[in-house]
Scaffold this active site. Structure first.
Site, short mmCIF file in Angstrom:
data_model
loop_
_atom_site.label_atom_id
_atom_site.label_comp_id
_atom_site.label_asym_id
_atom_site.label_seq_id
_atom_site.Cartn_x
_atom_site.Cartn_y
_atom_site.Cartn_z
N ASP A 1 0.82 -1.57 -0.08
CA ASP A 1 0.09 -0.07 -0.23
C ASP A 1 0.69 1.98 -0.47
OD1 ASP A 1 -2.07 1.40 -0.04
OD2 ASP A 1 -2.24 1.45 2.25
N LEU B 1 9.02 -21.46 -4.65
CA LEU B 1 8.28 -20.33 -4.22
C LEU B 1 6.63 -20.33 -4.85
CD1 LEU B 1 7.72 -17.43 -2.53
CD2 LEU B 1 8.31 -16.18 -4.67
N HIS C 1 1.32 3.60 -9.08
CA HIS C 1 1.76 1.92 -9.34
C HIS C 1 3.06 1.41 -9.99
CE1 HIS C 1 -2.55 2.11 -7.83
NE2 HIS C 1 -2.61 3.04 -8.13
C1 IPE Z 1 -5.67 -2.74 0.58
O1 IPE Z 1 -4.85 -1.03 -0.18
C2 IPE Z 1 -5.55 -3.36 -0.82
C3 IPE Z 1 -3.99 -2.79 -1.96
C4 IPE Z 1 -2.85 -2.96 -2.22
C5 IPE Z 1 -4.94 -4.38 -3.19
P1 IPE Z 1 -6.21 0.35 -0.03
O2 IPE Z 1 -5.02 1.30 -0.60
O3 IPE Z 1 -7.26 -0.16 -1.30
O4 IPE Z 1 -6.70 0.38 1.43
P2 IPE Z 1 -7.89 1.42 2.77
O5 IPE Z 1 -8.95 1.58 0.72
O6 IPE Z 1 -6.94 1.94 2.10
O7 IPE Z 1 -8.25 0.49 3.56
C1 IPE Z 2 -1.89 0.65 -3.03
O1 IPE Z 2 -1.59 1.61 -3.02
C2 IPE Z 2 -2.04 -0.64 -4.91
C3 IPE Z 2 -3.35 -0.67 -4.86
C4 IPE Z 2 -4.53 -0.38 -3.79
C5 IPE Z 2 -4.10 -1.04 -6.37
P1 IPE Z 2 -2.34 3.18 -3.32
O2 IPE Z 2 -3.24 3.06 -4.84
O3 IPE Z 2 -3.96 2.16 -2.21
O4 IPE Z 2 -2.13 3.53 -2.75
P2 IPE Z 2 -2.28 5.43 -1.08
O5 IPE Z 2 -2.66 3.42 -0.67
O6 IPE Z 2 -3.32 5.56 -2.07
O7 IPE Z 2 -1.26 5.63 -1.67
MG MG Z 3 -4.09 2.37 -0.54
#
Ligand code: IPE
Ligand code: IPE
Ligand code: MG
Length: 244
Positions: A15, A126, A32
């Site tokens: 995240d 793995l 991303h």
């Molecule tokens: C969880 O992160 C999902 C992934 C990293 C794929 P999110 O960014 O979607 O989670 P919330 O919305 O902060 O809970």
């Molecule tokens: C995680 O990073 C990737 C996905 C959820 C696909 P985020 O896109 O949630 O990044 P933040 O949390 O908004 O910084």
């Molecule tokens: Mg996020």
């Protein structure tokens, strides 16, 4: 006795991509892209450390709520990863397994996932589970439905349903439970990740945004895990001795 040793199964929530990009004045999708590179490095590092199972959260069942252009970009990164990374992963002895609602993806992505699994199915260094359109509640509800259908057909006696049978109806059936969980990006929540499987997992939260996550951060999490005393509701070895 020393601590918990090396995890058998590491589960990661990758995240912080969007915030990483925003801090650089770039669109979220730039984050991303950077996150994909880091995922590649960390998968390799996990394999090198001898951890046999890794599960990464790539896209949650709730991430479909993101703006359309972000979802589209994530899908094209997914496509590209399937086209470009799978051979490399195969050469490194990685077996791929996708968990989540794959019918939510395009036919072409579904074919890509099936091909990647087929190509790598004999690999054993793995096991990499990629959670895509995955939700922990959905995983549990789907398992319940599957067991109920078996019972309705008379193939299953409801009396025999216990934690083992239920666990075997989930998507990670047959795999060791995650013993270490890492979430990057500073949020301290599960966001509907492996709800059943994380019951006794050690949780490690890192403030590092995923695109900045390094091998040193991975090793710090593994060191943290090594210090943990796992009790599973019982007593630690030292306590048992004291009270014997
Ligand atoms: C969880 O992160 C999902 C992934 C990293 C794929 P999110 O960014 O979607 O989670 P919330 O919305 O902060 O809970
Ligand atoms: C995680 O990073 C990737 C996905 C959820 C696909 P985020 O896109 O949630 O990044 P933040 O949390 O908004 O910084
Ligand atoms: Mg996020």
């Amino acid at each position: 006795m020393s601590g918990a040793g090396l995890p058998h199964h590491l589960a990661i929530i990758m995240d912080g991509n969007g915030r990483w990009a925003a801090r650089r004045g770039k669109p979220r999708t730039y984050g991303h892209q950077a996150g994909t590179e880091v995922a590649r490095r960390i998968v390799r590092a996990v394999a090198e450390r001898g951890i046999p199972v890794l599960t990464v959260y790539a896209f949650s069942s709730e991430n479909w709520r993101r703006p359309r252009h972000e979802v589209t970009r994530l899908m094209s990164l997914f496509r590209r990863a399937l086209d470009r990374e799978v051979d490399q992963l195969d050469q490194h002895g990685v077996r791929l397994n996708f968990i989540g609602r794959r019918e939510a993806f395009s036919k072409s992505l579904q074919r890509g996932m099936a091909r990647a699994e087929e190509l790598t199915r004999e690999n054993s260094r793995l096991l990499l589970n990629i959670a895509a359109s995955y939700g922990g509640r959905d995983d549990i509800a789907t398992a319940a439905r599957r067991l109920a259908e078996q019972a309705r057909r008379g193939e299953l006696d409801p009396e025999t349903i216990d934690e083992t049978t239920f666990g075997n109806a989930l998507q990670l059936a047959g795999q060791p439970e995650p013993d270490l969980f890492i979430r990057t990006g500073g949020e301290r929540r599960l966001s509907n990740y492996l709800l059943w499987n994380l019951a006794y997992t050690e949780l490690h939260f890192s403030d590092t945004l995923w695109p900045d996550f390094s091998e040193a951060d991975l090793d710090a999490a593994l060191d943290d895990f090594r210090q943990r005393e796992r009790r599973f509701g019982g007593l630690a070895e030292s306590q048992t001795k004291k009270h014997a």
